[in-house]
Design a protein around this motif. Sequence first.
Motif, PDB file in Angstrom:
ATOM      1  N   ALA A 177     -11.976  -4.497  -2.787  1.00 43.86           N
ATOM      2  CA  ALA A 177     -10.562  -4.748  -2.768  1.00 43.86           C
ATOM      3  C   ALA A 177      -9.832  -3.743  -4.003  1.00 43.86           C
ATOM      4  O   ALA A 177      -8.815  -3.303  -3.438  1.00 43.86           O
ATOM      5  N   ALA A 178     -10.168  -3.795  -5.013  1.00 47.45           N
ATOM      6  CA  ALA A 178      -9.527  -3.341  -6.079  1.00 47.45           C
ATOM      7  C   ALA A 178      -9.716  -1.623  -5.772  1.00 47.45           C
ATOM      8  O   ALA A 178      -8.778  -1.008  -6.186  1.00 47.45           O
ATOM      9  N   VAL A 179     -10.613  -1.186  -5.188  1.00 49.79           N
ATOM     10  CA  VAL A 179     -10.963   0.088  -5.128  1.00 49.79           C
ATOM     11  C   VAL A 179      -9.803   0.510  -3.807  1.00 49.79           C
ATOM     12  O   VAL A 179      -9.251   1.554  -4.052  1.00 49.79           O
ATOM     13  N   LEU A 180      -9.727  -0.103  -2.981  1.00 55.54           N
ATOM     14  CA  LEU A 180      -8.792   0.190  -2.002  1.00 55.54           C
ATOM     15  C   LEU A 180      -7.508   0.011  -2.439  1.00 55.54           C
ATOM     16  O   LEU A 180      -6.582   1.052  -2.150  1.00 55.54           O
ATOM     17  N   ALA A 181      -7.300  -1.106  -3.217  1.00 51.65           N
ATOM     18  CA  ALA A 181      -5.772  -1.194  -3.726  1.00 51.65           C
ATOM     19  C   ALA A 181      -5.295   0.206  -4.587  1.00 51.65           C
ATOM     20  O   ALA A 181      -4.307   0.763  -4.468  1.00 51.65           O
ATOM     21  N   GLY A 182      -6.563   0.569  -5.398  1.00 50.74           N
ATOM     22  CA  GLY A 182      -6.090   1.928  -6.273  1.00 50.74           C
ATOM     23  C   GLY A 182      -6.023   3.059  -5.451  1.00 50.74           C
ATOM     24  O   GLY A 182      -5.095   3.806  -5.857  1.00 50.74           O
ATOM     25  N   LEU A 183      -6.885   3.135  -4.298  1.00 55.34           N
ATOM     26  CA  LEU A 183      -6.572   4.152  -3.539  1.00 55.34           C
ATOM     27  C   LEU A 183      -5.327   4.335  -2.853  1.00 55.34           C
ATOM     28  O   LEU A 183      -4.494   5.376  -2.765  1.00 55.34           O
ATOM     29  N   CYS A 184      -4.815   3.091  -2.321  1.00 57.87           N
ATOM     30  CA  CYS A 184      -3.554   3.016  -1.668  1.00 57.87           C
ATOM     31  C   CYS A 184      -2.360   3.346  -2.944  1.00 57.87           C
ATOM     32  O   CYS A 184      -1.269   4.124  -2.602  1.00 57.87           O
ATOM     33  N   SER A 185      -2.572   2.845  -4.132  1.00 58.25           N
ATOM     34  CA  SER A 185      -1.333   3.072  -4.980  1.00 58.25           C
ATOM     35  C   SER A 185      -1.466   4.644  -5.412  1.00 58.25           C
ATOM     36  O   SER A 185      -0.374   5.081  -5.495  1.00 58.25           O
ATOM     37  N   PHE A 186      -2.676   5.091  -5.542  1.00 54.09           N
ATOM     38  CA  PHE A 186      -2.555   6.685  -5.717  1.00 54.09           C
ATOM     39  C   PHE A 186      -2.005   7.571  -4.733  1.00 54.09           C
ATOM     40  O   PHE A 186      -1.048   8.443  -4.720  1.00 54.09           O
ATOM     41  N   LEU A 187      -2.215   7.181  -3.366  1.00 52.56           N
ATOM     42  CA  LEU A 187      -1.665   7.965  -2.245  1.00 52.56           C
ATOM     43  C   LEU A 187      -0.174   7.776  -2.110  1.00 52.56           C
ATOM     44  O   LEU A 187       0.410   8.723  -1.842  1.00 52.56           O
ATOM     45  N   PHE A 188       0.132   6.435  -2.349  1.00 53.54           N
ATOM     46  CA  PHE A 188       1.635   5.960  -2.275  1.00 53.54           C
ATOM     47  C   PHE A 188       2.327   7.164  -3.704  1.00 53.54           C
ATOM     48  O   PHE A 188       3.523   7.662  -3.126  1.00 53.54           O
ATOM     49  N   ALA A 189       1.798   6.847  -4.730  1.00 47.52           N
ATOM     50  CA  ALA A 189       2.321   7.851  -5.691  1.00 47.52           C
ATOM     51  C   ALA A 189       2.554   9.493  -5.421  1.00 47.52           C
ATOM     52  O   ALA A 189       3.354  10.001  -5.539  1.00 47.52           O
ATOM     53  N   LYS A 190       1.266   9.969  -4.783  1.00 48.68           N
ATOM     54  CA  LYS A 190       1.461  11.174  -4.480  1.00 48.68           C
ATOM     55  C   LYS A 190       2.359  11.508  -3.212  1.00 48.68           C
ATOM     56  O   LYS A 190       3.010  12.636  -3.524  1.00 48.68           O
ATOM     57  N   ARG A 191       2.474  10.633  -2.503  1.00 44.05           N
ATOM     58  CA  ARG A 191       3.511  10.832  -1.339  1.00 44.05           C
ATOM     59  C   ARG A 191       4.987  10.901  -1.738  1.00 44.05           C
ATOM     60  O   ARG A 191       5.847  11.411  -1.397  1.00 44.05           O
ATOM     61  N   LYS A 192       5.067   9.836  -2.735  1.00 44.92           N
ATOM     62  CA  LYS A 192       6.366   9.752  -3.617  1.00 44.92           C
ATOM     63  C   LYS A 192       6.553  11.205  -4.345  1.00 44.92           C
ATOM     64  O   LYS A 192       7.822  11.448  -4.496  1.00 44.92           O
ATOM     65  N   GLU A 193       5.686  11.642  -4.950  1.00 44.88           N
ATOM     66  CA  GLU A 193       5.890  12.829  -5.764  1.00 44.88           C
ATOM     67  C   GLU A 193       6.374  13.866  -4.865  1.00 44.88           C
ATOM     68  O   GLU A 193       7.332  14.932  -4.835  1.00 44.88           O
TER      69      GLU A 193
END
Length: 198
Positions: A177-193
Amino acid sequence: MKSDSPRKDSTMKTLWLLFSSMFYISAFTFGGGFVIVNLMKRRFVDELHWLDENEMMDLVSLAQSSPGAIAVNAANLVGWRMGGLPGMLAATVGTALPPMMILIIISFFYNAFAENRYVASTLRGMQAGVAAVIVDVVFQQGDKIIKERSILHIAMMALAFIATFFLKINAAWLLLAAVLAGLCSFLFAKRKEARDAD
């Protein structure tokens, strides 16, 4: 030929420091991987300044999420980071030797140890010390996250504690679950950038 000599000396010194540090830490550490990780952090981050705290936390996360003993995994990663394959071998051998030597000795005297009330009392006392060291690890590692004031990470810490302590959920599911949450957070930050760049 002469120009290679200082580099070779430096490499040998690094390998010796990796081996001797891990040998010492492994020989005098009781209580499992999280205790040894705390001592590795003090040695390689605070004393030698080979790694910074973020790097050490990343290595611990990788070590914990990989199969096998966290102490050996962490030694592998720190050794690889500092000395490549020779560094990894030096750190791993340094970590594995003390427990192997101690277990060989204990195996010869197992019956005497198992039935000795003084040994049993000593082990019970060590359990209390180990618990204190693990609490220290939690505060040291968690303090960095709280200082960064990452809402996601603080929420994940709280949810992980509730899930393990109260709901008795297996740690493997929490890591996933932590890995998935970290990936989602990373993808969200990249999309925002990307959106901000447009």
